[in-house]
Write an enzyme that holds these catalytic residues in place. Structure first.
Site, PDB file in Angstrom:
ATOM      1  N   CYS A 215      -5.739  -7.315   2.003  1.00  0.00           N
ATOM      2  CA  CYS A 215      -4.772  -8.254   1.411  1.00  0.00           C
ATOM      3  C   CYS A 215      -3.464  -7.553   1.020  1.00  0.00           C
ATOM      4  O   CYS A 215      -2.445  -7.716   1.683  1.00  0.00           O
ATOM      5  CB  CYS A 215      -5.365  -8.961   0.194  1.00  0.00           C
ATOM      6  SG  CYS A 215      -6.798  -9.992   0.572  1.00  0.00           S
ATOM      7  N   ARG A 216      -3.501  -6.791  -0.062  1.00  0.00           N
ATOM      8  CA  ARG A 216      -2.246  -6.277  -0.622  1.00  0.00           C
ATOM      9  C   ARG A 216      -1.630  -5.141   0.183  1.00  0.00           C
ATOM     10  O   ARG A 216      -0.438  -5.192   0.532  1.00  0.00           O
ATOM     11  CB  ARG A 216      -2.475  -5.834  -2.075  1.00  0.00           C
ATOM     12  CG  ARG A 216      -2.758  -6.990  -3.003  1.00  0.00           C
ATOM     13  CD  ARG A 216      -3.299  -6.523  -4.334  1.00  0.00           C
ATOM     14  NE  ARG A 216      -4.634  -5.940  -4.175  1.00  0.00           N
ATOM     15  CZ  ARG A 216      -5.325  -5.359  -5.143  1.00  0.00           C
ATOM     16  NH1 ARG A 216      -4.785  -5.249  -6.341  1.00  0.00           N
ATOM     17  NH2 ARG A 216      -6.528  -4.879  -4.913  1.00  0.00           N
ATOM     18  N   SER A 217      -2.406  -4.096   0.481  1.00  0.00           N
ATOM     19  CA  SER A 217      -1.775  -2.950   1.158  1.00  0.00           C
ATOM     20  C   SER A 217      -1.362  -3.242   2.602  1.00  0.00           C
ATOM     21  O   SER A 217      -0.328  -2.718   3.038  1.00  0.00           O
ATOM     22  CB  SER A 217      -2.639  -1.683   1.043  1.00  0.00           C
ATOM     23  OG  SER A 217      -3.900  -1.829   1.644  1.00  0.00           O
TER      24      SER A 217
ATOM     25  N   CYS B 194      -4.738  -0.218  -1.572  1.00  0.00           N
ATOM     26  CA  CYS B 194      -5.338  -1.214  -2.470  1.00  0.00           C
ATOM     27  C   CYS B 194      -6.848  -1.026  -2.440  1.00  0.00           C
ATOM     28  O   CYS B 194      -7.336   0.051  -2.090  1.00  0.00           O
ATOM     29  CB  CYS B 194      -4.909  -2.627  -2.098  1.00  0.00           C
ATOM     30  SG  CYS B 194      -5.467  -3.194  -0.476  1.00  0.00           S
TER      31      CYS B 194
ATOM     32  N   ASN C 278      -8.032  -3.067   1.536  1.00  0.00           N
ATOM     33  CA  ASN C 278      -7.132  -2.892   2.693  1.00  0.00           C
ATOM     34  C   ASN C 278      -7.130  -4.122   3.609  1.00  0.00           C
ATOM     35  O   ASN C 278      -6.963  -3.999   4.827  1.00  0.00           O
ATOM     36  CB  ASN C 278      -7.471  -1.617   3.472  1.00  0.00           C
ATOM     37  CG  ASN C 278      -6.398  -1.171   4.476  1.00  0.00           C
ATOM     38  OD1 ASN C 278      -6.701  -0.575   5.495  1.00  0.00           O
ATOM     39  ND2 ASN C 278      -5.135  -1.472   4.215  1.00  0.00           N
TER      40      ASN C 278
ATOM     41  N   ASP D 101      -4.642  -8.814  -7.469  1.00  0.00           N
ATOM     42  CA  ASP D 101      -5.568  -9.017  -6.353  1.00  0.00           C
ATOM     43  C   ASP D 101      -5.665 -10.517  -6.056  1.00  0.00           C
ATOM     44  O   ASP D 101      -6.095 -11.285  -6.906  1.00  0.00           O
ATOM     45  CB  ASP D 101      -6.928  -8.454  -6.771  1.00  0.00           C
ATOM     46  CG  ASP D 101      -7.950  -8.502  -5.657  1.00  0.00           C
ATOM     47  OD1 ASP D 101      -7.693  -9.156  -4.628  1.00  0.00           O
ATOM     48  OD2 ASP D 101      -9.011  -7.883  -5.831  1.00  0.00           O
TER      49      ASP D 101
HETATM   50  P1  4NP Z   1      -7.133  -6.098  -1.418  1.00  0.00           P
HETATM   51  O1  4NP Z   1      -8.008  -7.367  -1.837  1.00  0.00           O
HETATM   52  O2  4NP Z   1      -7.608  -4.944  -2.272  1.00  0.00           O
HETATM   53  O3  4NP Z   1      -5.759  -6.515  -1.739  1.00  0.00           O
HETATM   54  O4  4NP Z   1      -7.390  -5.869   0.060  1.00  0.00           O
HETATM   55  C1  4NP Z   1      -9.402  -7.364  -1.882  1.00  0.00           C
HETATM   56  C2  4NP Z   1     -10.102  -7.652  -0.741  1.00  0.00           C
HETATM   57  C3  4NP Z   1     -11.478  -7.673  -0.763  1.00  0.00           C
HETATM   58  C4  4NP Z   1     -12.142  -7.415  -1.938  1.00  0.00           C
HETATM   59  C5  4NP Z   1     -11.435  -7.120  -3.084  1.00  0.00           C
HETATM   60  C6  4NP Z   1     -10.060  -7.083  -3.042  1.00  0.00           C
HETATM   61  N1  4NP Z   1     -13.548  -7.455  -1.965  1.00  0.00           N
HETATM   62  O5  4NP Z   1     -14.128  -7.319  -3.067  1.00  0.00           O
HETATM   63  O6  4NP Z   1     -14.194  -7.640  -0.918  1.00  0.00           O
END
Ligand code: 4NP
Length: 157
Positions: free
Chosen positions: A12-14, A7, A10, A127
């Site tokens: 939340c989703r992955s 993702c 790294n 997201d």
């Molecule tokens: P992820 O979510 O891609 O599912 O881990 C996010 C976590 C942090 C951010 C964006 C998406 N960020 O912009 O910090």
């Protein structure tokens, strides 16, 4: 087969995909029997490298029996295209970033994770970072559906 979930951050989703898929793979004996030999996750961005998953991600996963607290974020590398067989992107932005990063000799297949989710109404994992608690539940729902489909697909190979 070695699988890397990807993702943006790294956190939340992955990591959710990694934890859900690992639990299912362990339950089905895939690791013991050797038809899944590696499971990891990484982010295309570097902002959260070294951090555990988002506290909301950890809490939502824990409610369903997945323990993600020991995971630490890392950024995806060109080496991952050699070390893994399958790179599964959470959305098209991550997919495009992976296609940019792919080294010429990298053998890994790159796909959207939700290609494996039967009956999902969406083909990207949204997201949840800037939204409410329901977003983290949706991530779990989608990761559970796609992990089931992925394991079924890998078992057939
Ligand atoms: P992820 O979510 O891609 O599912 O881990 C996010 C976590 C942090 C951010 C964006 C998406 N960020 O912009 O910090």
């Amino acid at each position: 087969m070695k699988v890397l979930f990807v993702c943006l951050g790294n956190i939340c989703r992955s990591p959710t995909a990694e934890g859900v898929f690992r639990a299912l793979a362990e339950r089905e004996g895939a690791l013991r029997q050797g038809w899944v030999r590696g499971i990891d996750s990484a982010g295309t961005g570097d902002w959260h490298v070294g951090s555990p998953p988002d506290r909301r991600t950890i809490a939502a996963a824990r409610q369903r029996g997945y323990e993600l607290g020991a995971l630490r974020a890392r950024q995806v590398t060109a080496q991952d295209f050699h070390d893994f067989d399958l790179l599964l992107a959470m959305d098209r932005q991550n997919l495009a970033a992976l296609q940019q990063l792919r080294p010429v000799a990298g053998m890994a297949e790159v796909k959207l994770f939700l290609e494996y989710a039967e009956c999902a109404a969406v083909d990207e994992v949204p997201d949840p970072y800037y939204g409410g608690a329901e977003g983290f539940e949706e991530v779990l729902d989608l990761c559970e559906a796609a992990s089931r489909g992925l394991l079924t697909s890998l078992r057939g190979h």
